[in-house]
Design an enzyme around this catalytic site. Sequence first.
Site, PDB file in Angstrom:
ATOM      1  N   GLU A   1     -11.190  32.176   3.779  1.00  0.00           N
ATOM      2  CA  GLU A   1     -12.006  33.379   3.724  1.00  0.00           C
ATOM      3  C   GLU A   1     -12.934  33.360   2.522  1.00  0.00           C
ATOM      4  OE1 GLU A   1      -8.504  35.779   3.447  1.00  0.00           O
ATOM      5  OE2 GLU A   1      -9.122  36.505   1.474  1.00  0.00           O
TER       6      GLU A   1
ATOM      7  N   CYS B   1     -16.687  35.579  -3.659  1.00  0.00           N
ATOM      8  CA  CYS B   1     -15.330  35.129  -3.965  1.00  0.00           C
ATOM      9  C   CYS B   1     -15.028  33.922  -3.076  1.00  0.00           C
ATOM     10  CB  CYS B   1     -14.358  36.274  -3.683  1.00  0.00           C
ATOM     11  SG  CYS B   1     -12.683  35.839  -4.103  1.00  0.00           S
TER      12      CYS B   1
ATOM     13  N   CYS C   1      -1.642  27.903  -0.723  1.00  0.00           N
ATOM     14  CA  CYS C   1      -1.450  27.562  -2.137  1.00  0.00           C
ATOM     15  C   CYS C   1       0.012  27.177  -2.325  1.00  0.00           C
ATOM     16  CB  CYS C   1      -1.802  28.752  -3.023  1.00  0.00           C
ATOM     17  SG  CYS C   1      -1.616  28.402  -4.790  1.00  0.00           S
TER      18      CYS C   1
ATOM     19  N   CYS D   1       3.284  32.380  -6.220  1.00  0.00           N
ATOM     20  CA  CYS D   1       3.425  33.566  -7.068  1.00  0.00           C
ATOM     21  C   CYS D   1       4.032  34.679  -6.202  1.00  0.00           C
ATOM     22  CB  CYS D   1       2.078  33.981  -7.634  1.00  0.00           C
ATOM     23  SG  CYS D   1       1.360  32.683  -8.666  1.00  0.00           S
TER      24      CYS D   1
ATOM     25  N   CYS E   1       1.736  37.322  -4.227  1.00  0.00           N
ATOM     26  CA  CYS E   1       0.484  36.839  -3.622  1.00  0.00           C
ATOM     27  C   CYS E   1       0.691  36.394  -2.182  1.00  0.00           C
ATOM     28  CB  CYS E   1      -0.059  35.681  -4.457  1.00  0.00           C
ATOM     29  SG  CYS E   1      -1.482  34.881  -3.715  1.00  0.00           S
TER      30      CYS E   1
ATOM     31  N   GLY F   1      -6.104  29.923  -2.789  1.00  0.00           N
ATOM     32  CA  GLY F   1      -5.815  28.651  -3.441  1.00  0.00           C
ATOM     33  C   GLY F   1      -5.914  28.656  -4.948  1.00  0.00           C
TER      34      GLY F   1
ATOM     35  N   SER G   1     -10.790  31.007 -11.823  1.00  0.00           N
ATOM     36  CA  SER G   1      -9.548  31.738 -12.099  1.00  0.00           C
ATOM     37  C   SER G   1      -8.368  30.817 -11.835  1.00  0.00           C
ATOM     38  CB  SER G   1      -9.467  32.961 -11.181  1.00  0.00           C
ATOM     39  OG  SER G   1      -8.207  33.580 -11.302  1.00  0.00           O
TER      40      SER G   1
ATOM     41  N   SER H   1      -4.738  34.078 -14.891  1.00  0.00           N
ATOM     42  CA  SER H   1      -3.853  35.027 -14.220  1.00  0.00           C
ATOM     43  C   SER H   1      -2.551  35.096 -14.999  1.00  0.00           C
ATOM     44  CB  SER H   1      -3.587  34.553 -12.789  1.00  0.00           C
ATOM     45  OG  SER H   1      -4.784  34.594 -12.051  1.00  0.00           O
TER      46      SER H   1
ATOM     47  N   HIS I   1      -0.466  38.138 -15.929  1.00  0.00           N
ATOM     48  CA  HIS I   1       0.431  39.034 -15.177  1.00  0.00           C
ATOM     49  C   HIS I   1       1.749  39.406 -15.850  1.00  0.00           C
ATOM     50  CE1 HIS I   1      -2.488  38.271 -12.134  1.00  0.00           C
ATOM     51  NE2 HIS I   1      -2.019  37.098 -11.776  1.00  0.00           N
TER      52      HIS I   1
ATOM     53  N   ASN J   1      -1.925  44.819  -4.804  1.00  0.00           N
ATOM     54  CA  ASN J   1      -2.404  45.066  -3.460  1.00  0.00           C
ATOM     55  C   ASN J   1      -1.272  44.767  -2.473  1.00  0.00           C
ATOM     56  OD1 ASN J   1      -4.750  45.928  -2.344  1.00  0.00           O
ATOM     57  ND2 ASN J   1      -5.413  43.879  -1.788  1.00  0.00           N
TER      58      ASN J   1
ATOM     59  N   CYS K   1      -7.274  39.094  -1.571  1.00  0.00           N
ATOM     60  CA  CYS K   1      -7.276  37.645  -1.628  1.00  0.00           C
ATOM     61  C   CYS K   1      -6.184  37.071  -0.733  1.00  0.00           C
ATOM     62  CB  CYS K   1      -7.052  37.253  -3.080  1.00  0.00           C
ATOM     63  SG  CYS K   1      -6.109  35.774  -3.362  1.00  0.00           S
TER      64      CYS K   1
HETATM   65  N1  SAH Z   1      -5.090  30.870  -7.735  1.00  0.00           N
HETATM   66  C1  SAH Z   1      -5.958  31.492  -8.652  1.00  0.00           C
HETATM   67  C2  SAH Z   1      -7.118  32.235  -8.005  1.00  0.00           C
HETATM   68  C3  SAH Z   1      -6.869  33.027  -6.745  1.00  0.00           C
HETATM   69  S1  SAH Z   1      -6.067  34.561  -6.823  1.00  0.00           S
HETATM   70  C4  SAH Z   1      -5.186  32.399  -9.578  1.00  0.00           C
HETATM   71  O1  SAH Z   1      -4.021  32.648  -9.332  1.00  0.00           O
HETATM   72  O2  SAH Z   1      -5.772  32.799 -10.578  1.00  0.00           O
HETATM   73  C5  SAH Z   1      -7.183  35.676  -7.637  1.00  0.00           C
HETATM   74  C6  SAH Z   1      -6.457  36.765  -8.423  1.00  0.00           C
HETATM   75  O3  SAH Z   1      -5.824  37.729  -7.551  1.00  0.00           O
HETATM   76  C7  SAH Z   1      -5.357  36.211  -9.314  1.00  0.00           C
HETATM   77  O4  SAH Z   1      -5.381  36.824 -10.576  1.00  0.00           O
HETATM   78  C8  SAH Z   1      -4.122  36.595  -8.543  1.00  0.00           C
HETATM   79  O5  SAH Z   1      -2.995  36.599  -9.361  1.00  0.00           O
HETATM   80  C9  SAH Z   1      -4.493  37.948  -7.981  1.00  0.00           C
HETATM   81  N2  SAH Z   1      -3.663  38.397  -6.849  1.00  0.00           N
HETATM   82  C10 SAH Z   1      -3.095  37.650  -5.890  1.00  0.00           C
HETATM   83  N3  SAH Z   1      -2.415  38.432  -5.025  1.00  0.00           N
HETATM   84  C11 SAH Z   1      -2.555  39.701  -5.447  1.00  0.00           C
HETATM   85  C12 SAH Z   1      -2.097  40.961  -4.959  1.00  0.00           C
HETATM   86  N4  SAH Z   1      -1.351  41.052  -3.867  1.00  0.00           N
HETATM   87  N5  SAH Z   1      -2.443  42.063  -5.639  1.00  0.00           N
HETATM   88  C13 SAH Z   1      -3.217  41.973  -6.742  1.00  0.00           C
HETATM   89  N6  SAH Z   1      -3.677  40.823  -7.251  1.00  0.00           N
HETATM   90  C14 SAH Z   1      -3.347  39.687  -6.604  1.00  0.00           C
HETATM   91 FE1  SF4 Z   2      -1.727  30.517  -5.695  1.00  0.00          FE
HETATM   92 FE2  SF4 Z   2      -3.212  32.126  -7.262  1.00  0.00          FE
HETATM   93 FE3  SF4 Z   2      -1.768  33.129  -5.218  1.00  0.00          FE
HETATM   94 FE4  SF4 Z   2      -0.512  32.180  -7.380  1.00  0.00          FE
HETATM   95  S1  SF4 Z   2      -1.921  33.954  -7.295  1.00  0.00           S
HETATM   96  S2  SF4 Z   2       0.059  31.771  -5.246  1.00  0.00           S
HETATM   97  S3  SF4 Z   2      -1.829  30.470  -7.914  1.00  0.00           S
HETATM   98  S4  SF4 Z   2      -3.509  31.745  -5.054  1.00  0.00           S
END
Ligand code: SAH
Ligand code: SF4
Length: 392
Positions: free
Chosen positions: A107, A121, A128, A132, A135, A182, A214, A236, A238, A314, A357
């Site tokens: 996407e 974006c 991935c 996490c 995610c 990813g 990122s 990231s 967190h 989210n 995302c």
């Molecule tokens: N893999 C990379 C980039 C993609 S995610 C990374 O982890 O940085 C982009 C951002 O969205 C990251 O900061 C990620 O931690 C955050 N993210 C992923 N899932 C989320 C969710 N469900 N709610 C809020 N932020 C989220």
């Molecule tokens: Fe992968 Fe980024 Fe999602 Fe973590 S937050 S699983 S590194 S896409």
Amino acid sequence: MSTQSTETSPVTSSTQSKVNLLGLTAPQMDAFFESLGEKRFRTSQVMKWIHHYGVDNFDEMTNLSKVLRVKLHEMAEVRGPEIVYQDFSDDGTRKWVLRVDGGSCIETVLIPMDEKRRTLCVSSQVGCSLDCSFCSTGKQGFQRNLTPAEIIGQVWVAQRSFGPRTDTTKRPVTNVVMMGMGEPLMNFEPVMSAMRLMLDDFGYGLSKRRVTLSTSGVVPAIEKMTGQIDVALAISLHAPNDELRNELVPINRKYPIKMLLEACNRYLDTLGDNRSITIEYTLIAGVNDQPQHAAQLAKVLRTLDCKINLIPFNPFPNNDYQRPSRNAIVRFQTAMIDAGYVVTVRSTRGDDIDAACGQLVGQVMDKTRRSARYTELLPFVDVTDASDSAAE
Ligand code: SAH
Ligand code: SF4
């Protein structure tokens, strides 16, 4: 009202033996033309056709000789990802689900920030591997890395959606954030090539402050980037301590916070003045949003020149985390501002947002869900604000 379409893009069919010129950086294209016995100036001509004007048919590249065009037809192609779904909403947001070779979907989302800025974006992988806990992309598991053509192809598709570009000083896409599906640093070389094309004047000519990578913190890859490329870096984080971060971002077990922040500092050292790192912090109710977390975060980040971007969690199906209340978000933000940090909160539209995302693909694939929800996507782009204001 938004317009939706399931049309496919007018791209040529997959022909593995041909070189896809879409993903070649300038030096790679120089080498390609040299191998054909052509002069290097062909590189700028062809790159402009592809990236400035969105042309994928060699016959339209009218400043190339007929002989060269025939040769290019035989040996090369300009092939972007196939559009399987697109949604242009009245507020200017545009979304695509793109099919890449092998049939997987990724996407891409374009979000207008204001009159002048539109942030794209971009995804770097299908799925991935880093898993996490909050995610949805991580929950899908890892399928494969995207090629340079598939990564830059997302910018190409977005730019082309604005029609033929007559004035190349006006950019339909002004900012790119590598925040789609990813982990970009787990797909290092293809992501670097694609970012070089974003920065190249014969590519998309974006300012280094307007291209953001990122990462969840792949330290050896941050080291490898250092001195090699100059783009904005978002981390990231967190969590303010290793115990909690190990749980939320498992790669922390390999590369803990201290190691990560040291790598960030070394990266910053190679950039010019007035540059900083963006720290992304997804706020999850009762998990990392308490006053003691803010206090600890303020302490941990003392050694880093950074801005903080808070992302309200989210929600997505089959995940028990909750988004904090507005009060809890403001309380966390205020604590960080009081500690001396610049803190933005990523905006959300509506209270029942259920896509972000990594979630759009799932929704489009899930026929039981209706498209009305797509316009409720969370814009995940405020991260560019801080670096932009410094640039302007
Ligand atoms: N893999 C990379 C980039 C993609 S995610 C990374 O982890 O940085 C982009 C951002 O969205 C990251 O900061 C990620 O931690 C955050 N993210 C992923 N899932 C989320 C969710 N469900 N709610 C809020 N932020 C989220
Ligand atoms: Fe992968 Fe980024 Fe999602 Fe973590 S937050 S699983 S590194 S896409």
